[in-house]
Design a protein around this motif. Structure first.
Motif, PDB file in Angstrom:
ATOM      1  N   LYS A   1      23.482 -72.753  49.487  1.00 16.19           N
ATOM      2  CA  LYS A   1      22.232 -73.000  50.217  1.00 16.19           C
ATOM      3  C   LYS A   1      21.047 -73.087  49.258  1.00 16.19           C
ATOM      4  O   LYS A   1      20.176 -73.943  49.409  1.00 16.19           O
ATOM      5  CB  LYS A   1      21.998 -71.918  51.261  1.00 16.19           C
ATOM      6  CG  LYS A   1      22.928 -72.019  52.451  1.00 16.19           C
ATOM      7  CD  LYS A   1      22.691 -70.870  53.417  1.00 16.19           C
ATOM      8  CE  LYS A   1      23.809 -70.764  54.412  1.00 16.19           C
ATOM      9  NZ  LYS A   1      23.607 -71.467  55.619  1.00 16.19           N
TER      10      LYS A   1
ATOM     11  N   GLU B   1      24.005 -79.261  51.588  1.00 21.97           N
ATOM     12  CA  GLU B   1      25.187 -78.405  51.474  1.00 21.97           C
ATOM     13  C   GLU B   1      26.459 -79.240  51.418  1.00 21.97           C
ATOM     14  O   GLU B   1      27.408 -78.904  50.701  1.00 21.97           O
ATOM     15  CB  GLU B   1      25.261 -77.428  52.645  1.00 21.97           C
ATOM     16  CG  GLU B   1      24.276 -76.299  52.526  1.00 21.97           C
ATOM     17  CD  GLU B   1      24.505 -75.228  53.569  1.00 21.97           C
ATOM     18  OE1 GLU B   1      25.660 -74.800  53.733  1.00 21.97           O
ATOM     19  OE2 GLU B   1      23.521 -74.827  54.220  1.00 21.97           O
TER      20      GLU B   1
ATOM     21  N   THR C   1      29.953 -76.846  58.101  1.00 22.34           N
ATOM     22  CA  THR C   1      28.719 -77.545  57.751  1.00 22.34           C
ATOM     23  C   THR C   1      28.543 -78.791  58.617  1.00 22.34           C
ATOM     24  O   THR C   1      27.441 -79.089  59.081  1.00 22.34           O
ATOM     25  CB  THR C   1      28.716 -77.925  56.257  1.00 22.34           C
ATOM     26  OG1 THR C   1      28.857 -76.731  55.480  1.00 22.34           O
ATOM     27  CG2 THR C   1      27.438 -78.623  55.860  1.00 22.34           C
TER      28      THR C   1
ATOM     29  N   SER D   1      19.241 -79.636  55.327  1.00 19.20           N
ATOM     30  CA  SER D   1      19.938 -78.618  54.545  1.00 19.20           C
ATOM     31  C   SER D   1      21.446 -78.827  54.611  1.00 19.20           C
ATOM     32  O   SER D   1      22.148 -78.605  53.623  1.00 19.20           O
ATOM     33  CB  SER D   1      19.557 -77.219  55.014  1.00 19.20           C
ATOM     34  OG  SER D   1      19.928 -77.032  56.365  1.00 19.20           O
ATOM     35  N   GLU D   2      21.951 -79.298  55.747  1.00 20.69           N
ATOM     36  CA  GLU D   2      23.386 -79.531  55.882  1.00 20.69           C
ATOM     37  C   GLU D   2      23.836 -80.705  55.013  1.00 20.69           C
ATOM     38  O   GLU D   2      24.949 -80.696  54.478  1.00 20.69           O
ATOM     39  CB  GLU D   2      23.757 -79.781  57.345  1.00 20.69           C
ATOM     40  CG  GLU D   2      23.750 -78.537  58.205  1.00 20.69           C
ATOM     41  CD  GLU D   2      22.360 -78.050  58.573  1.00 20.69           C
ATOM     42  OE1 GLU D   2      21.381 -78.790  58.331  1.00 20.69           O
ATOM     43  OE2 GLU D   2      22.243 -76.922  59.084  1.00 20.69           O
TER      44      GLU D   2
END
Length: 181
Positions: free
Chosen positions: A120, A88, A68, A84-85
């Motif tokens: 996710k 996550e 990630t 999004s990372e």
């Protein structure tokens, strides 16, 4: 009444109540389950199983956490915001805390968060909720636009960089009739 005094939204108060109940109920459930499993397979095997799940979980967490981080760095190098990372990464941090907490229920939830598809989806939902909590109702900024946008370094000499702001749009009868057309 207390939430209104502090300016908290009803959904935030509900989440806080849920987390409070979780901190009370979860240890009781874990203890009962550990006692039950210990009665079936033995106390030392139960302790060994809890330690084994922690070791396996930490190794998976390390691998997925590094992946990630690498994805986030690649996006940042391309000039994109690694939204999004970041989500996550938060899910992985929660998974790590749950996997290190002794118990089978917390381990199951932790391993579930290590599943890429679940992680996710939860990260996307978290990002959507964070954006919607920050935006006043009636604003013209939407999650889809935020999710698909990319970040550009303001020091770059590209002419394609757009600096923009949003403003709250009030619904008026004239505006409503224009939108209906």
């Amino acid at each position: 009444m207390f939430a209104n005094d502090l300016g908290l939204s009803k959904s935030l108060v509900l989440v806080m109540r849920f987390v409070f109940l979780l901190f009370i109920v979860m240890p009781i459930v874990e203890m009962l389950l550990l006692i039950k499993v210990g009665g079936v397979i033995g106390a030392w095997y139960t302790v060994g199983l809890v330690l084994l799940t922690a070791v396996i979980g930490v190794n998976l967490l390390k691998k997925q956490g590094l992946q990630t981080l690498m994805n986030a760095q690649n996006k940042a190098r391309q000039g994109m915001m690694p939204i999004s990372e970041i989500g996550e990464g938060m899910m992985l941090a929660i998974a790590g805390a749950l996997l290190l907490t002794p118990g089978f229920v917390t381990d199951a939830i932790g391993f579930l968060l290590l599943t890429p598809g679940v992680r996710k989806a939860m990260a996307a939902q978290l990002a959507k909720n964070m954006v919607s909590m920050q935006q006043p109702s009636g604003s013209s900024f939407h999650y889809q636009e935020f999710h698909q946008s990319s970040y550009r370094n303001p020091n770059e000499s590209e002419s394609g960089v757009i600096d923009a702001e949003f403003e709250e749009v009030k619904q008026t009868p004239e505006r409503r009739s224009l939108e209906d057309k």
